[in-house]
Design an enzyme around this catalytic site. Structure first.
Site, short mmCIF file in Angstrom:
data_model
loop_
_atom_site.label_atom_id
_atom_site.label_comp_id
_atom_site.label_asym_id
_atom_site.label_seq_id
_atom_site.Cartn_x
_atom_site.Cartn_y
_atom_site.Cartn_z
N ASN A 161 8.07 -40.73 64.26
CA ASN A 161 9.62 -40.32 64.51
C ASN A 161 9.68 -40.45 66.07
O ASN A 161 8.78 -40.92 66.80
CB ASN A 161 9.45 -38.80 64.08
N PHE B 273 8.37 -25.20 67.84
CA PHE B 273 9.77 -25.63 68.03
C PHE B 273 10.14 -26.17 66.82
O PHE B 273 9.44 -26.55 65.81
CB PHE B 273 9.29 -26.93 68.98
N LYS C 238 4.36 -19.30 59.48
CA LYS C 238 3.49 -19.87 60.55
C LYS C 238 3.07 -18.78 61.30
O LYS C 238 2.25 -19.10 62.15
CB LYS C 238 4.21 -21.11 61.28
N LYS D 48 -5.48 -55.36 58.90
CA LYS D 48 -4.06 -55.52 58.60
C LYS D 48 -3.66 -56.04 57.43
O LYS D 48 -4.54 -56.96 56.82
CB LYS D 48 -3.75 -56.56 59.54
N1 CTP Z 1 4.47 -28.53 62.63
C1 CTP Z 1 3.13 -28.86 62.59
N2 CTP Z 1 2.60 -29.62 61.38
C2 CTP Z 1 3.47 -30.17 60.72
C3 CTP Z 1 4.69 -30.16 60.85
C4 CTP Z 1 5.25 -29.25 61.78
O1 CTP Z 1 2.31 -28.33 63.25
N3 CTP Z 1 2.86 -30.74 59.60
C5 CTP Z 1 5.02 -27.56 63.62
C6 CTP Z 1 5.80 -28.43 64.83
O2 CTP Z 1 5.16 -28.81 65.78
C7 CTP Z 1 6.91 -27.39 65.20
C8 CTP Z 1 7.04 -26.64 63.96
O3 CTP Z 1 5.76 -27.03 62.96
O4 CTP Z 1 6.29 -26.76 66.38
C9 CTP Z 1 8.26 -26.78 63.16
O5 CTP Z 1 8.41 -28.15 62.88
P1 CTP Z 1 9.55 -28.71 62.05
O6 CTP Z 1 9.41 -30.23 61.74
O7 CTP Z 1 10.91 -28.36 62.48
O8 CTP Z 1 9.45 -28.14 60.42
P2 CTP Z 1 8.37 -28.16 59.47
O9 CTP Z 1 7.51 -26.98 59.40
O10 CTP Z 1 7.83 -29.23 59.50
O11 CTP Z 1 9.39 -27.99 58.10
P3 CTP Z 1 10.80 -28.90 57.80
O12 CTP Z 1 10.38 -30.41 58.21
O13 CTP Z 1 10.85 -28.84 56.41
O14 CTP Z 1 12.02 -28.32 58.25
#
Ligand code: CTP
Length: 400
Positions: free
Chosen positions: A210, A324, A342, A289
């Site tokens: 991302n 976040f 969480k 690869k």
């Molecule tokens: N996070 C994490 N591990 C993951 C996904 C997210 O530790 N596999 C953590 C991120 O670092 C962030 C928080 O969870 O602090 C929220 O991430 P976000 O992408 O907003 O939410 P998700 O829990 O992934 O849920 P969704 O994508 O369904 O909104």
């Protein structure tokens, strides 16, 4: 005895609440620590305590009149300029609301508008007044403008009600002021910050990821370091250089990030999970690869580990855990769910549908949501300001 406040000019503003008598003790303790204390009272404060008490305690003239002909100086500008720090203790609902709206109908309010000094406000009032939406909005408005609040305590109130509204303990207020001057309010904290984007590889060179830049992580690291905290960084891919931090470790995937965090998990007192962790990974990774001559190949995607949830499950007492989130809809509602799922203390929820907010930008449109369900809308702010705001929140949390 070391006088921590020697050479500091502190302006103590006293407004008309029952706990005004407690600020006499605060003025005495500030003096004892070496500060030069100037007290400014509102006329309502004088109904509760006498100006003479403060005058004798501080050895300085107590000011209360905007138009004092015996004073040749322009008193509100003079007092505003010479203060290194201003503390309003206690601050009533009326005073907070006037301040938040730029009203300046007494000396103290004029000083607050004219000063460049740090302002700390210690509210004290009835629980229902404190929880009133209008007061909370006014407090929020001031916080957004950099005013620091030392939250009132919960307990038996002078009015007979039980709840949040009692002036914070004078000793804690004093401790906070001293730390603020040292600008090392977080010296006892061992902070882990995760930043950047994880990468999930398909083969030796291809991956899903991302656009996270790591800017937020850098702002957090700088802010917490400035306040004296020990910084540890575990980062995925970033566009900013985080290697100036000694305890910096680079990872690719979510699994690697989890394993690295787990190694010293219990040693961190604060964990801030600003990394954008990918939710999916390839079921199997090819070592070499994939060649285009292969014409076609199949891959399967599976869910990644939720690193933050894993930390939340193992969270120890006194550890502060901050997540976040990036959302395009139901920002606050989803943030509240994540806090619960969480086991977080805070979530900084970013509305990435807003213009100027999101991955790679210099600002974010955020809401601070805490585990009690309280929501503060910060709006669009720079990432530096968001980091400052979070550090202020954690300072106060440690204070109480
Ligand atoms: N996070 C994490 N591990 C993951 C996904 C997210 O530790 N596999 C953590 C991120 O670092 C962030 C928080 O969870 O602090 C929220 O991430 P976000 O992408 O907003 O939410 P998700 O829990 O992934 O849920 P969704 O994508 O369904 O909104």
């Amino acid at each position: 005895m070391i006088k921590d406040l020697k050479g500091k000019n502190i302006l103590l503003g006293v407004t008309g609440g029952i706990s005004a008598y407690k600020s006499c003790e605060l003025s005495r303790l500030l003096m004892k620590d070496g500060a030069d204390v100037n007290v400014v009272m509102t006329s309502n404060a004088e109904k509760f305590v006498s100006a003479l008490t403060f005058q004798y305690l501080t050895g300085n003239k107590v000011s209360n009149d905007m138009y004092d002909v015996s004073d040749p100086k322009i008193s509100h500008i003079d007092l505003a300029d010479k203060a290194d720090l201003i503390i309003i203790c206690p601050a009533t609902a009326n005073f907070i609301s006037k301040f938040a709206n730029g009203i300046a109908d007494n000396l103290l309010l004029n000083i607050l508008l004219a000063t460049k000094a740090r302002i700390i406000v210690c509210p004290a009032m009835n629980v229902n007044m404190y929880e009133n939406k209008i007061i909370q909005e006014n407090i929020m408005k001031l916080k957004k403008n950099g005013v620091i609040f030392i939250e009132p305590e919960t307990g038996e109130l002078a009015c007979g009600w039980e709840g949040k509204g009692r002036l914070a303990e004078i000793e804690n207020i004093l401790k906070f002021i001293k730390k603020k001057f040292q600008n090392k309010t977080l010296t006892n904290e061992n902070v882990l910050i995760t930043a950047g984007a994880t990468r999930e590889y398909l083969d030796a060179i291809r991956f899903i990821s991302n656009p996270s830049s790591g800017i937020m992580g850098l702002c957090l690291a700088d802010e917490f370091k400035n306040r004296g905290a020990k910084i540890n960084i575990i980062a995925g891919h970033t566009e900013v250089d985080l290697s100036k931090y000694d305890n910096y470790f680079k990872v690719d995937s979510a699994d690697e990030m989890k394993n690295e965090i787990d190694k010293k998990l219990n040693t961190y007192s604060i964990i801030i999970k600003a990394a954008a962790v990918g939710d999916f990974k390839f079921k199997s990774k090819k070592k070499n690869k994939i060649k285009k001559d292969d014409n076609s190949f199949n891959f399967q995607i599976e869910k990644n580990i939720d690193v933050l949830k894993n930390i939340g499950q193992k969270k120890i007492k006194h550890q502060i855990l901050v997540g976040f989130s990036a959302e395009t809809e139901k920002v606050v509602q989803n943030a509240k769910k994540k806090i619960k799922n969480k086991n977080l203390d805070f979530i900084v929820a970013n509305d990435i549908s807003k213009k100027g907010s999101g991955f790679g930008s210099k600002s974010n449109f955020t809401y601070f949501v805490d585990s009690n369900g309280s929501v503060e809308e910060l709006g669009l702010q720079t990432k530096e300001k968001i980091a400052k705001y979070l550090a202020d929140k954690i300072e106060i949390m440690r204070q109480n």
